[in-house]
Design a protein around this motif. Structure first.
Motif, PDB file in Angstrom:
ATOM      1  N   GLU A 122      79.116  72.755  20.071  1.00  0.00           N
ATOM      2  CA  GLU A 122      78.684  71.878  21.165  1.00  0.00           C
ATOM      3  C   GLU A 122      77.284  71.380  20.837  1.00  0.00           C
ATOM      4  O   GLU A 122      76.535  72.039  20.106  1.00  0.00           O
ATOM      5  CB  GLU A 122      78.616  72.608  22.525  1.00  0.00           C
ATOM      6  CG  GLU A 122      79.894  73.230  23.023  1.00  0.00           C
ATOM      7  CD  GLU A 122      80.048  74.680  22.595  1.00  0.00           C
ATOM      8  OE1 GLU A 122      81.157  75.238  22.768  1.00  0.00           O
ATOM      9  OE2 GLU A 122      79.069  75.263  22.055  1.00  0.00           O
ATOM     10  N   ALA A 167      82.534  76.848  27.914  1.00  0.00           N
ATOM     11  CA  ALA A 167      81.628  77.266  26.845  1.00  0.00           C
ATOM     12  C   ALA A 167      81.188  78.700  27.131  1.00  0.00           C
ATOM     13  O   ALA A 167      81.243  79.165  28.277  1.00  0.00           O
ATOM     14  CB  ALA A 167      80.429  76.329  26.740  1.00  0.00           C
ATOM     15  N   LEU A 212      79.104  76.929  31.447  1.00  0.00           N
ATOM     16  CA  LEU A 212      78.824  77.737  30.271  1.00  0.00           C
ATOM     17  C   LEU A 212      78.655  79.166  30.771  1.00  0.00           C
ATOM     18  O   LEU A 212      77.744  79.445  31.557  1.00  0.00           O
ATOM     19  CB  LEU A 212      77.566  77.252  29.555  1.00  0.00           C
ATOM     20  CG  LEU A 212      77.205  77.893  28.214  1.00  0.00           C
ATOM     21  CD1 LEU A 212      76.207  77.010  27.453  1.00  0.00           C
ATOM     22  CD2 LEU A 212      76.626  79.291  28.330  1.00  0.00           C
ATOM     23  N   TYR A 213      79.518  80.054  30.332  1.00  0.00           N
ATOM     24  CA  TYR A 213      79.504  81.439  30.795  1.00  0.00           C
ATOM     25  C   TYR A 213      78.551  82.271  29.933  1.00  0.00           C
ATOM     26  O   TYR A 213      78.729  82.385  28.722  1.00  0.00           O
ATOM     27  CB  TYR A 213      80.911  82.024  30.738  1.00  0.00           C
ATOM     28  CG  TYR A 213      80.991  83.487  31.101  1.00  0.00           C
ATOM     29  CD1 TYR A 213      80.726  83.911  32.400  1.00  0.00           C
ATOM     30  CD2 TYR A 213      81.336  84.442  30.152  1.00  0.00           C
ATOM     31  CE1 TYR A 213      80.798  85.261  32.744  1.00  0.00           C
ATOM     32  CE2 TYR A 213      81.423  85.785  30.481  1.00  0.00           C
ATOM     33  CZ  TYR A 213      81.148  86.192  31.777  1.00  0.00           C
ATOM     34  OH  TYR A 213      81.227  87.521  32.108  1.00  0.00           O
ATOM     35  N   ASP A 214      77.525  82.830  30.564  1.00  0.00           N
ATOM     36  CA  ASP A 214      76.570  83.714  29.893  1.00  0.00           C
ATOM     37  C   ASP A 214      76.351  84.917  30.799  1.00  0.00           C
ATOM     38  O   ASP A 214      75.641  84.827  31.809  1.00  0.00           O
ATOM     39  CB  ASP A 214      75.251  82.981  29.641  1.00  0.00           C
ATOM     40  CG  ASP A 214      74.252  83.823  28.854  1.00  0.00           C
ATOM     41  OD1 ASP A 214      74.323  85.069  28.942  1.00  0.00           O
ATOM     42  OD2 ASP A 214      73.392  83.249  28.170  1.00  0.00           O
ATOM     43  N   GLN A 254      75.831  75.791  17.490  1.00  0.00           N
ATOM     44  CA  GLN A 254      75.551  75.013  18.698  1.00  0.00           C
ATOM     45  C   GLN A 254      74.200  74.349  18.484  1.00  0.00           C
ATOM     46  O   GLN A 254      73.200  75.027  18.200  1.00  0.00           O
ATOM     47  CB  GLN A 254      75.532  75.924  19.926  1.00  0.00           C
ATOM     48  CG  GLN A 254      75.492  75.176  21.245  1.00  0.00           C
ATOM     49  CD  GLN A 254      75.568  76.123  22.433  1.00  0.00           C
ATOM     50  OE1 GLN A 254      74.578  76.726  22.831  1.00  0.00           O
ATOM     51  NE2 GLN A 254      76.762  76.265  22.995  1.00  0.00           N
ATOM     52  N   SER A 296      73.592  70.696  22.604  1.00  0.00           N
ATOM     53  CA  SER A 296      72.865  71.276  23.735  1.00  0.00           C
ATOM     54  C   SER A 296      71.753  70.338  24.183  1.00  0.00           C
ATOM     55  O   SER A 296      70.972  69.847  23.367  1.00  0.00           O
ATOM     56  CB  SER A 296      72.259  72.624  23.340  1.00  0.00           C
ATOM     57  OG  SER A 296      71.118  72.930  24.132  1.00  0.00           O
ATOM     58  N   CYS A 313      78.921  71.504  30.581  1.00  0.00           N
ATOM     59  CA  CYS A 313      78.957  72.953  30.827  1.00  0.00           C
ATOM     60  C   CYS A 313      77.575  73.428  31.245  1.00  0.00           C
ATOM     61  O   CYS A 313      76.684  73.611  30.407  1.00  0.00           O
ATOM     62  CB  CYS A 313      79.423  73.684  29.573  1.00  0.00           C
ATOM     63  SG  CYS A 313      81.046  73.138  28.994  1.00  0.00           S
ATOM     64  N   HIS A 335      78.320  81.864  25.897  1.00  0.00           N
ATOM     65  CA  HIS A 335      77.221  82.461  25.146  1.00  0.00           C
ATOM     66  C   HIS A 335      77.384  83.972  25.096  1.00  0.00           C
ATOM     67  O   HIS A 335      77.537  84.620  26.136  1.00  0.00           O
ATOM     68  CB  HIS A 335      75.877  82.138  25.800  1.00  0.00           C
ATOM     69  CG  HIS A 335      75.278  80.847  25.358  1.00  0.00           C
ATOM     70  ND1 HIS A 335      74.120  80.347  25.912  1.00  0.00           N
ATOM     71  CD2 HIS A 335      75.663  79.951  24.408  1.00  0.00           C
ATOM     72  CE1 HIS A 335      73.817  79.190  25.326  1.00  0.00           C
ATOM     73  NE2 HIS A 335      74.744  78.936  24.414  1.00  0.00           N
ATOM     74  N   GLU A 372      74.838  75.896  32.162  1.00  0.00           N
ATOM     75  CA  GLU A 372      74.512  77.311  32.009  1.00  0.00           C
ATOM     76  C   GLU A 372      73.889  77.794  33.317  1.00  0.00           C
ATOM     77  O   GLU A 372      72.829  77.315  33.727  1.00  0.00           O
ATOM     78  CB  GLU A 372      73.558  77.532  30.837  1.00  0.00           C
ATOM     79  CG  GLU A 372      73.275  78.996  30.615  1.00  0.00           C
ATOM     80  CD  GLU A 372      72.564  79.276  29.294  1.00  0.00           C
ATOM     81  OE1 GLU A 372      72.246  80.458  29.062  1.00  0.00           O
ATOM     82  OE2 GLU A 372      72.346  78.331  28.507  1.00  0.00           O
ATOM     83  N   ALA A 387      76.655  71.685  26.338  1.00  0.00           N
ATOM     84  CA  ALA A 387      75.860  72.732  26.997  1.00  0.00           C
ATOM     85  C   ALA A 387      74.561  72.163  27.545  1.00  0.00           C
ATOM     86  O   ALA A 387      73.836  71.456  26.831  1.00  0.00           O
ATOM     87  CB  ALA A 387      75.558  73.849  26.002  1.00  0.00           C
TER      88      ALA A 387
END
Length: 350
Positions: free
Chosen positions: A77, A241, A215-217, A40, A79, A184, A243, A186, A136
């Motif tokens: 992706e 996306a 973006l799933y973290d 990324q 960023s 996406c 992390h 974050e 991202a």
């Protein structure tokens, strides 16, 4: 269902002026040697990517992809976390966030915002040229300093803040839509989009824009004590996306979620290398596979204890171990009796 792609690594925390982290070739070799299949890519360091050129030249984008491919890697992706942050900055943070922008727009918030918006549009075009379908970023924030309502927030303040955030992001989202790329966000402390409720407020403000994705973290949700597993059930259709970053939350009689202004090592909530924290990645990978997540598992290294190179090496193996090679048949197919409409009616007594 689709097997999640990976392992990949977010390069932002590794780029430096020391080898092997100071050039695209050397960092790609480093990542490939550790077993990563994707990177990324941050977009502010021209040693690794010239974002404007990638947006304007398909030839440059193809050559960049080709160079990375020689190491057996793909870009997962691009960023623009830092540029996205600058789309919306409250004046209280102007001096701090100037560091994310070129010097010629320092002390000039309007020019800095215009620069950030253009960067985002370049990112949409560059992603298209690189054949990417997700991007991202951060949302930026006009409201973060008001998250705890004391003194009482004026009526309409939050609504006004989200209306302005949507006004700034809608043209960017439209550009990404024209390029066929999902934005996406974050979901992160310090952004106006920091949990599910705030994401839904933003989504409503941008009229449920199809490109306003996630973006799933899970690490950020551990620190907030949010149910990061149920979050996937709520938002899986928008998660584009992922992390892989770990965290732990160990409250004491002296501090909890706010952390008491302590250093990262001394906070109740702190980020850890994958596998060293409390995140239930086994369930997360199962949920994402069940919901047919088609993206990459990207390791983001942020740990206040472990060395970054150890974290990267272990992280590649951690992701490999957790990726589920999804089944192409039902486990009880061996007992199938076969049927047709007449057979079904007969066993129902019809």
């Amino acid at each position: 269902m689709t097997t999640i792609k990976g392992p990949a690594v977010f390069l932002a925390q590794f780029i430096s002026d020391e080898a092997p982290f100071n050039s695209l070739d050397s960092i790609c070799k480093w990542a490939a040697d550790l077993g990563f299949k994707g990177i990324q890519m941050p977009t502010l360091d021209t040693r690794f990517i010239d974002l404007k050129q990638a947006a304007e030249s398909k030839t440059y984008a193809d050559e960049l992809k080709g160079k990375i491919a020689t190491y057996g890697l793909e870009i997962t992706e691009l960023s623009t976390h830092l540029q996205g942050q600058l789309v919306a900055v409250h004046p209280a943070y102007d001096d701090l966030f100037d560091a994310f922008a070129p010097k010629d727009v320092h002390k000039n918030p309007k020019a800095r915002t215009e620069w950030a918006v253009q960067q985002m549009k370049y990112a949409a075009q560059a992603s298209q040229n690189l054949g990417l379908n997700a991007h991202a970023t951060f949302s930026g924030s006009l409201l973060w300093q008001y998250f705890h309502p004391w003194p009482q927030r004026p009526a309409g303040l939050v609504e006004e803040g989200f209306a302005e955030l949507a006004k700034r992001w809608t043209p960017i989202l439209n550009e990404f839509d024209q390029c066929g790329v999902d934005v996406c966000y974050e979901i992160h402390p310090g952004e106006d989009l920091f949990d599910g409720e705030t994401y839904e407020m933003f989504l409503a403000a941008v009229n449920n824009h199809p490109r306003a994705c996630l973006l799933y973290d899970p690490s950020h949700f551990v620190l907030q004590q949010l149910d990061y597993i149920q979050y996937i059930d709520f938002y899986h259709e928008r998660i584009k996306a992922f992390h892989v970053k770990d965290a732990e939350f160990n409250p004491t009689g002296k501090q909890g979620t706010f952390g008491g202004y302590q250093s990262w090592a001394n906070r109740a909530g702190r980020y850890r290398s994958p596998g060293d924290g409390q995140v239930d990645f086994k369930t997360i990978f199962s949920k994402l596979a069940q919901y047919d997540f088609k993206g990459w598992a990207v390791m983001e290294w942020e740990c206040c204890i472990k060395n970054q190179q150890d974290g990267a090496r272990e992280g590649a193996e951690f992701i490999k171990k957790h990726i589920i090679n999804v089944t192409d048949k039902a486990f009880d197919d061996f007992a199938a009796s076969g049927s047709d409409s007449a057979f079904n009616k007969r066993i129902l007594g019809l």
